[in-house]
Design an enzyme around this catalytic site. Structure first.
Site, PDB file in Angstrom:
ATOM      1  N   VAL A   1      26.117  81.648  41.370  1.00  0.00           N
ATOM      2  CA  VAL A   1      25.224  81.997  40.263  1.00  0.00           C
ATOM      3  C   VAL A   1      23.781  81.683  40.669  1.00  0.00           C
ATOM      4  O   VAL A   1      23.536  81.030  41.683  1.00  0.00           O
ATOM      5  CB  VAL A   1      25.585  81.205  38.985  1.00  0.00           C
ATOM      6  CG1 VAL A   1      26.956  81.629  38.476  1.00  0.00           C
ATOM      7  CG2 VAL A   1      25.551  79.706  39.237  1.00  0.00           C
ATOM      8  N   CYS A   2      22.842  82.155  39.843  1.00  0.00           N
ATOM      9  CA  CYS A   2      21.424  81.882  40.103  1.00  0.00           C
ATOM     10  C   CYS A   2      21.163  80.376  40.036  1.00  0.00           C
ATOM     11  O   CYS A   2      21.750  79.720  39.198  1.00  0.00           O
ATOM     12  CB  CYS A   2      20.556  82.577  39.054  1.00  0.00           C
ATOM     13  SG  CYS A   2      20.359  84.324  39.369  1.00  0.00           S
ATOM     14  N   PRO A   3      20.288  79.807  40.864  1.00  0.00           N
ATOM     15  CA  PRO A   3      19.473  80.518  41.861  1.00  0.00           C
ATOM     16  C   PRO A   3      20.131  80.592  43.245  1.00  0.00           C
ATOM     17  O   PRO A   3      19.508  81.066  44.170  1.00  0.00           O
ATOM     18  CB  PRO A   3      18.219  79.645  41.943  1.00  0.00           C
ATOM     19  CG  PRO A   3      18.752  78.252  41.779  1.00  0.00           C
ATOM     20  CD  PRO A   3      19.924  78.378  40.829  1.00  0.00           C
ATOM     21  N   TYR A   4      21.389  80.112  43.345  1.00  0.00           N
ATOM     22  CA  TYR A   4      21.984  80.035  44.694  1.00  0.00           C
ATOM     23  C   TYR A   4      22.256  81.411  45.289  1.00  0.00           C
ATOM     24  O   TYR A   4      22.283  81.583  46.497  1.00  0.00           O
ATOM     25  CB  TYR A   4      23.239  79.161  44.661  1.00  0.00           C
ATOM     26  CG  TYR A   4      22.894  77.832  44.051  1.00  0.00           C
ATOM     27  CD1 TYR A   4      22.016  76.972  44.724  1.00  0.00           C
ATOM     28  CD2 TYR A   4      23.324  77.484  42.782  1.00  0.00           C
ATOM     29  CE1 TYR A   4      21.603  75.791  44.137  1.00  0.00           C
ATOM     30  CE2 TYR A   4      22.913  76.302  42.192  1.00  0.00           C
ATOM     31  CZ  TYR A   4      22.056  75.464  42.876  1.00  0.00           C
ATOM     32  OH  TYR A   4      21.627  74.298  42.295  1.00  0.00           O
ATOM     33  N   THR A   5      22.453  82.415  44.387  1.00  0.00           N
ATOM     34  CA  THR A   5      22.603  83.779  44.889  1.00  0.00           C
ATOM     35  C   THR A   5      21.365  84.167  45.698  1.00  0.00           C
ATOM     36  O   THR A   5      21.473  84.695  46.807  1.00  0.00           O
ATOM     37  CB  THR A   5      22.753  84.733  43.692  1.00  0.00           C
ATOM     38  OG1 THR A   5      21.802  84.369  42.687  1.00  0.00           O
ATOM     39  CG2 THR A   5      24.157  84.663  43.115  1.00  0.00           C
TER      40      THR A   5
END
Lengths: 266, 82
Positions: free
Chosen positions: B17-21
């Site tokens: 999920v964001c922000p790891y994407t």
């Protein structure tokens, strides 16, 4: 070097910045910063550098934590009263971030040890509380060509400047000699609002990051003055002085000397 | 002509999920040479909206954004800027 999953999470808000990215974060992890003083300024500067993952943080301070420090020196706490300040910050910063190694030096910084102490570091931060140390650190950084981020606080005011020897001004271009001891505020007059070193130390930390990353414009040739009562930031131009006794064309100060005390420590 | 794009590197960021994407995608782009193309497989609708915009903001070129089945998207990004 590849980031671990923990590092990706810890530094994600850095990595997604265009000015930082993975490459910039790796520069931060590899950086070595030396902080003079583990007090009002050294605490917030070191706190943000440690949180950001600056790999090696050297800190020198000869004092122990006192109750009267805790109103502003945020890396210490009540249970550490009597503990050397550098030991206290080492515990705080290394538990904040295991990527960080703090080299804690409980000693006085002097003309005899300063050059060896700062030799291996990329940037020096001055968070000292007295003029003799301020001038000693300035002169040593000029002689060793070390970038220096200098900060000072008093009452409701703070000052920050970044000294890049060979490129811009130095502290002596600004104030050639130390003020006479009588003109320096006495201990009784030298109060400070606790959040002032937080503001100034944070500004110093930002200067350090810009130097590590090679991004943005530093406070080279500029003195930034923060007036908390009026809520103003003033930028004062400080040209490099060709006649400066330490960084000028014909320097008269070519060796470190004793910058004697006689000063009340703020 | 999308099939003609030569992909130099592929990453699968399904489940993130964001922000790891974006963190993973950005780091993958950093490892490319200018001109090379990254293909990202993902299953976050929010990221499918945001990654192309962030990549363009960072100076990269989005060549393709496509929903390939019920859950997944493909994004192709060409590195235009170091």
């Amino acid at each position: 070097m590849e980031f671990t999953e923990d590092q990706l999470q810890r530094y994600s808000r850095h990595i997604i910045l265009p000015e930082v990215g993975g490459k910039g974060q790796k520069k931060i992890l590899g950086a070595k910063v030396f902080i003079v003083g583990a007090g009002g300024l050294g605490c917030p500067v070191g706190y943000y550098l440690a949180a950001a993952g600056v790999g090696t943080i050297g800190m020198i301070d000869n004092d122990v934590v006192e109750l009267s420090n805790l109103q502003r020196q945020i890396a210490h706490n009540t249970s550490r009263i009597g503990v050397p300040k550098v030991e206290s910050v080492k515990t705080t910063f290394e538990s904040l971030n295991p990527d960080v190694k703090v080299i804690a030096l409980k000693e006085k910084i002097t003309k005899d040890n300063i050059k060896d102490l700062i030799r291996d570091y990329d940037v020096v931060v001055d968070g000292s509380d007295n003029f003799p140390t301020r001038y000693l650190v300035n002169d040593a950084c000029v002689m060793m060509r070390k970038p220096l981020v200098s900060g000072a606080i008093l009452k409701f005011e703070g000052q920050v400047t970044t000294i890049l020897p060979g490129e811009g001004h130095c502290y002596r271009c600004l104030f050639e000699e130390m003020p006479p001891a009588g003109l320096v505020p006495s201990c009784q007059e030298a109060g400070v609002i606790g959040a002032i070193p937080g503001v100034v130390g944070s500004l110093q930390a930002i200067e350090v990051f810009k130097l590590i990353l090679g991004k943005g414009e530093t406070l080279k040739n500029t003195l930034l003055i923060y007036d908390a009562l009026r809520t103003t930031f003033r930028r004062v131009k400080v040209p490099k002085n060709p006649d400066c006794p330490v960084c000028g064309d014909k320097p008269t100060i070519t060796e470190l000397r004793d910058y004697d005390a006689g000063y009340c420590r703020i | 002509m999308e099939e003609d794009v030569r992909v130099d590197k592929k990453i699968n960021i399904k489940g993130l999920v964001c922000p790891y994407t974006f963190v993973k995608s950005k780091l993958a782009v950093e490892d490319l040479e200018v001109g090379q193309v990254l293909e990202i497989l993902l299953d976050s609708e929010e990221a499918a909206r945001n990654i192309p915009k962030s990549m363009e903001d960072h100076g990269q070129k989005v060549l393709r954004l496509e929903k390939i089945n019920e859950t997944d998207w493909i994004i192709q990004v060409r590195k235009d800027k170091e």
